[in-house]
Design an enzyme around this catalytic site. Sequence first.
Site, PDB file in Angstrom:
ATOM      1  CB  SER A 139      -0.878   0.295   1.915  1.00 55.36           C
ATOM      2  OG  SER A 139      -1.270   1.201   1.621  1.00 55.36           O
ATOM      3  CE1 TYR A 152      -4.436  -2.349   5.591  1.00 60.26           C
ATOM      4  CE2 TYR A 152      -3.401   0.137   4.443  1.00 60.26           C
ATOM      5  CZ  TYR A 152      -3.917  -1.364   4.592  1.00 60.26           C
ATOM      6  OH  TYR A 152      -4.441  -1.607   2.798  1.00 60.26           O
TER       7      TYR A 152
HETATM    8  N1  LIG Z   1      -8.225   0.247  -1.324  1.00 63.18           N
HETATM    9  C1  LIG Z   1      -7.383   0.312  -1.156  1.00 63.18           C
HETATM   10  O1  LIG Z   1      -7.999   1.819  -1.390  1.00 63.18           O
HETATM   11  C2  LIG Z   1      -6.406  -0.306  -0.856  1.00 63.18           C
HETATM   12  C3  LIG Z   1      -4.617   0.973  -0.653  1.00 63.18           C
HETATM   13  C4  LIG Z   1      -3.545   0.128  -0.654  1.00 63.18           C
HETATM   14  C5  LIG Z   1      -3.558  -1.281  -0.299  1.00 63.18           C
HETATM   15  N2  LIG Z   1      -4.944  -1.756  -0.623  1.00 63.18           N
HETATM   16  C6  LIG Z   1      -4.980  -3.637  -0.253  1.00 63.18           C
HETATM   17  O2  LIG Z   1      -5.464  -3.925  -1.041  1.00 63.18           O
HETATM   18  C7  LIG Z   1      -5.827  -5.309  -0.616  1.00 63.18           C
HETATM   19  C8  LIG Z   1      -6.853  -5.897  -1.723  1.00 63.18           C
HETATM   20  O3  LIG Z   1      -8.472  -5.261  -0.325  1.00 63.18           O
HETATM   21  P1  LIG Z   1      -9.481  -4.798  -1.096  1.00 63.18           P
HETATM   22  O4  LIG Z   1      -8.874  -3.141  -1.536  1.00 63.18           O
HETATM   23  O5  LIG Z   1      -9.194  -4.930  -2.793  1.00 63.18           O
HETATM   24  O6  LIG Z   1     -10.378  -4.398  -0.633  1.00 63.18           O
HETATM   25  P2  LIG Z   1     -11.835  -5.980  -0.189  1.00 63.18           P
HETATM   26  O7  LIG Z   1     -12.632  -5.619  -1.330  1.00 63.18           O
HETATM   27  O8  LIG Z   1     -12.279  -5.903   1.323  1.00 63.18           O
HETATM   28  O9  LIG Z   1     -10.987  -6.908  -0.726  1.00 63.18           O
HETATM   29  C9  LIG Z   1     -10.468  -7.907   0.772  1.00 63.18           C
HETATM   30  C10 LIG Z   1     -10.291  -9.449   0.730  1.00 63.18           C
HETATM   31  O10 LIG Z   1      -9.821  -9.200   1.059  1.00 63.18           O
HETATM   32  C11 LIG Z   1      -9.924 -10.931   1.330  1.00 63.18           C
HETATM   33  N3  LIG Z   1      -9.970 -11.355   2.753  1.00 63.18           N
HETATM   34  C12 LIG Z   1     -10.158 -10.986   4.190  1.00 63.18           C
HETATM   35  N4  LIG Z   1      -9.701 -12.092   5.105  1.00 63.18           N
HETATM   36  C13 LIG Z   1      -8.981 -12.448   4.828  1.00 63.18           C
HETATM   37  C14 LIG Z   1      -8.553 -13.487   5.049  1.00 63.18           C
HETATM   38  N5  LIG Z   1      -8.560 -14.215   6.442  1.00 63.18           N
HETATM   39  N6  LIG Z   1      -8.738 -15.108   4.336  1.00 63.18           N
HETATM   40  C15 LIG Z   1      -8.992 -14.997   3.201  1.00 63.18           C
HETATM   41  N7  LIG Z   1      -9.071 -13.845   2.662  1.00 63.18           N
HETATM   42  C16 LIG Z   1      -9.721 -12.332   3.683  1.00 63.18           C
HETATM   43  C17 LIG Z   1     -11.552 -10.828   0.931  1.00 63.18           C
HETATM   44  O11 LIG Z   1     -12.110 -11.958   1.010  1.00 63.18           O
HETATM   45  P3  LIG Z   1     -13.220 -12.492   2.511  1.00 63.18           P
HETATM   46  O12 LIG Z   1     -13.914 -11.738   3.389  1.00 63.18           O
HETATM   47  O13 LIG Z   1     -14.245 -13.126   1.187  1.00 63.18           O
HETATM   48  O14 LIG Z   1     -12.307 -13.441   2.653  1.00 63.18           O
HETATM   49  C18 LIG Z   1     -11.663 -10.235   0.514  1.00 63.18           C
HETATM   50  O15 LIG Z   1     -11.964 -10.963  -1.019  1.00 63.18           O
HETATM   51  C19 LIG Z   1      -5.613  -5.659   0.523  1.00 63.18           C
HETATM   52  O16 LIG Z   1      -4.312  -6.259   1.053  1.00 63.18           O
HETATM   53  C20 LIG Z   1      -5.357  -3.881   0.148  1.00 63.18           C
HETATM   54  O17 LIG Z   1      -4.944  -4.191   2.012  1.00 63.18           O
HETATM   55  C21 LIG Z   1      -6.279  -1.870  -0.637  1.00 63.18           C
END
Ligand SMILES: NC(=O)c1ccc[n+]([C@@H]2O[C@H](COP(=O)([O-])OP(=O)(O)OC[C@H]3O[C@@H](n4cnc5c(N)ncnc54)[C@H](OP(=O)(O)O)[C@@H]3O)[C@@H](O)[C@H]2O)c1
Length: 245
Positions: A139, A152
């Site tokens: 991130s 985080y």
């Molecule tokens: N969105 C942003 O602005 C942003 C910015 C920087 C970094 N990120 C990173 O991008 C990555 C993806 O996040 P996103 O933004 O796409 O958010 P999201 O839509 O909330 O997706 C998160 C994913 O992680 C899965 N997950 C959470 N806990 C889990 C567990 N214990 N085991 C297996 N899967 C799990 C969730 O699936 P289930 O709940 O179905 O398990 C979901 O598919 C994350 O690492 C986040 O930190 C996001």
Amino acid sequence: MKNVENKVIIITGASSGIGEETARTLAQNGAKVVLSARREERLKKLADEIGENAVYLASDVSKAEDMGALVKLAKDSFGKVDAVFANAGVMPGGNMSELKVKDWMSMVNINIVGVLNTMAAVLPEFIAQKSGHIIVTSSIAGTKSVPGNAVYSGTKHFVRAMLDSFRTESVTEHTNIRTTIIYPGAIKTELLNTIAPSETKSMVEEFYKNVGLTPDAIAGAVLYAVSQPDNVDVSDIIVRPTLEP
Ligand SMILES: NC(=O)c1ccc[n+]([C@@H]2O[C@H](COP(=O)([O-])OP(=O)(O)OC[C@H]3O[C@@H](n4cnc5c(N)ncnc54)[C@H](OP(=O)(O)O)[C@@H]3O)[C@@H](O)[C@H]2O)c1
């Protein structure tokens, strides 16, 4: 697409947001995708949409045995594993002074231990075949200090330091394993859903609504890294909205 077609790619966090869109994009470019997350219904819907080039397993990255089962599914279904996108993550947020210790441990278990479990499951395959690609979602919070998100930010710094150190080990071990660390800025996904209601949360939501990118911005970055020739390691990619400081 060249160097993507017929690659078998495991994707964690594939039930929503960045992981879901990346699975779609890689599959559209000829990859076979192995989808992982806890919400099985969401995985099934995506796998049905993609068709025969997708399989899925309801699995929790914080459980080592689940990640082992995921690699087995990839091998049983498609015969091999070429790449993994260790992307699952959570961001409950909050200042450390709020002492939400349960949330801290959840971030450590998913954002750090989850990535390590994923790597432990695929590394024996990659080492044996002397090829592989590990892509991890860090991130922008993994590149600087972030008030309101200290734990985080710490987990995302860990991912960065660990994977780049691993890259240098792979160089000396001649295993030909490529690494890519993706640093997203604000992307419109479900990530903010687990933050407790507060004035700060409302401000962040407003910022994401006005400025945030859609997940295809990250899917395109992953596709770029995967599609490079085997001797090209795209080590780091920062993708943020033009209006994000
Ligand atoms: N969105 C942003 O602005 C942003 C910015 C920087 C970094 N990120 C990173 O991008 C990555 C993806 O996040 P996103 O933004 O796409 O958010 P999201 O839509 O909330 O997706 C998160 C994913 O992680 C899965 N997950 C959470 N806990 C889990 C567990 N214990 N085991 C297996 N899967 C799990 C969730 O699936 P289930 O709940 O179905 O398990 C979901 O598919 C994350 O690492 C986040 O930190 C996001």
